[in-house]
Design an enzyme around this catalytic site. Sequence first.
Site, PDB file in Angstrom:
ATOM      1  N   CYS A 114      12.323   7.925   2.215  1.00 15.69           N
ATOM      2  CA  CYS A 114      12.120   6.582   1.666  1.00 15.69           C
ATOM      3  C   CYS A 114      12.509   6.648   0.200  1.00 15.69           C
ATOM      4  CB  CYS A 114      10.663   6.182   1.819  1.00 15.69           C
ATOM      5  SG  CYS A 114      10.250   4.650   0.956  1.00 15.69           S
ATOM      6  N   CYS A 122      18.650   2.589   1.248  1.00 18.50           N
ATOM      7  CA  CYS A 122      17.377   2.338   1.933  1.00 18.50           C
ATOM      8  C   CYS A 122      17.337   3.111   3.256  1.00 18.50           C
ATOM      9  CB  CYS A 122      17.254   0.838   2.191  1.00 18.50           C
ATOM     10  SG  CYS A 122      15.746   0.356   3.002  1.00 18.50           S
ATOM     11  N   GLU A 131       5.412   1.637  -6.790  1.00 15.87           N
ATOM     12  CA  GLU A 131       5.767   0.391  -7.505  1.00 15.87           C
ATOM     13  C   GLU A 131       4.767   0.105  -8.620  1.00 15.87           C
ATOM     14  OE1 GLU A 131       7.586  -2.793  -5.762  1.00 15.87           O
ATOM     15  OE2 GLU A 131       8.835  -1.498  -4.516  1.00 15.87           O
TER      16      GLU A 131
END
Length: 247
Positions: A180, A70, A150
């Site tokens: 990211c 992350c 997503e």
Amino acid sequence: MKVGVFDSGIGGLTVVKSLLEHRLFEEIVYFGDTARVPYGIKDKTTIIRYAIEAVEFFKNFELDLIIVACNTVSAHALTEMREVASCPVIGVVEAGILATSNALRDKESNILILGTKATINSKAYEIGLREQGFTNLQAKATGLFVPIVEEEIYEGAILEATFKHYFDALKKPDAVILGCTHFPLITDALQNYFSNETVFIHSGDAIVEQLERDFDFSTKYTTTKLEFFASENPEALKNVAKKWLHL
Ligand code: DGL
């Protein structure tokens, strides 16, 4: 070697993909904090608290290394994680800076850093890149890409509108840091928007580059044992892993 890979959610699977492609590890334990994602809109104190809890979780396994996939956590909580971990902890921001430096010979190159609000506000990439001599930097928080990815939207009108919204006023970059975990999935769309010449820095490939520099990986594993854990709905994470990693 047995490695733990930590992300705020599913995005870190893009880093696992790179690790598997290079057959570096015998065993990978993945933990996604799916109950509390996104981290990118949270403040530093919260990100540090969650990151320390992840280290505690990994203590259930005898790990040789923890990879923080992350970017948000790597930008804010690496020092604190290292203080409580019983194995080395490495993060994708440091790796991304190194990979950028290796990829770009010209220190005048225009580099566009993309990331969550928390990553961009930390200035972690900018500080590191300036230390490497790069001066021509632009940084943009592009948090909308996270839910879009997503939703498994990797091209099309929604993404195009978002690109226009974020990038219209920016100078065309020579290189884009995909700061990211989710962003590698829209590399093709970004490449179409910018140019075929644009260099993209991918956290997964960057961490492989750093690992191969710092550790001895003379053994290549034909199979890797994978275990997936999530703080909420682990089945959903396993399903995404099957799809993204072709398991
Ligand atoms: N994994 C995060 C990152 O790489 C993106 C998602 C989030 O905001 O938690 O920064």
